[in-house]
Motif scaffolding. Structure first.
Motif: not given
Length: 170
Positions: A46-73
């Motif tokens: 009965g518990i929905l557990q979620a983890v999210n990176v990026g898209d609409t709910t998580q942005q650095k600035v408008f229309n620039t979501p967080y994104q996972l990457s192994n690139a530096k920075g």
């Protein structure tokens, strides 16, 4: 996401945040290039557990979501947002990429899902809205509020998954 499946199947990991972290580290070790938003969800007792990176709910600035990457920075699972929600039989769960939430209001989605007489397909309505150059959409409102006036929908990836919580028969 393939690494997340391996984490669940091979290592029997069930915590969404741990799955995301381990899958990400596997990408780092293998040297895979690229970036992506990510969402992992688990339903248990009965518990929905979620983890999210990026898209609409998580942005650095408008229309620039967080994104996972192994690139530096770039972003790592440390920026992930976790959520837990109690659910019960009959609840409807809607998961969607930013292309969904940018092009349809929640009230519109509810209306389509409730009104069976219109025989309207939700995904086709979202796609139609993304091409409509004059429609007021969540994206056009957010864009205007960010100082970038915009009309109409946003052509983007559109993936929607709809599920209903049911009681499992024993």
């Amino acid at each position: 996401m393939l690494n997340s499946i391996h984490e669940v199947v091979d290592n029997e990991t069930t915590d969404p945040k741990m799955i995301l972290e381990q899958a990400f580290m596997e990408n780092v070790y293998s040297g895979i290039q690229g970036s992506s938003t990510a969402c992992i969800i688990r339903l248990n007792n009965g518990i929905l557990q979620a983890v999210n990176v990026g898209d609409t709910t998580q942005q650095k600035v408008f229309n620039t979501p967080y994104q996972l990457s192994n690139a530096k920075g770039c972003d790592t699972p440390r920026v992930a947002v976790e959520a837990k929600v109690e659910v019960e039989p009959g609840d409807v769960i809607i998961l969607g990429t930013d292309g969904v939430w940018d092009n349809i209001f929640v009230w519109e989605m509810e209306q389509v899902l409730k009104d069976k007489t219109k025989n309207m397909d939700l995904k086709n309505l979202i796609l139609y809205n993304s091409f409509d150059k004059f429609r007021k959409t969540p994206f056009s409102i957010a864009s205007t509020e960010a100082g970038k006036p915009c009309r109409g929908g946003k052509f983007d990836d559109i993936t929607v998954v709809i599920g209903r919580i049911v009681v499992e028969e024993e």
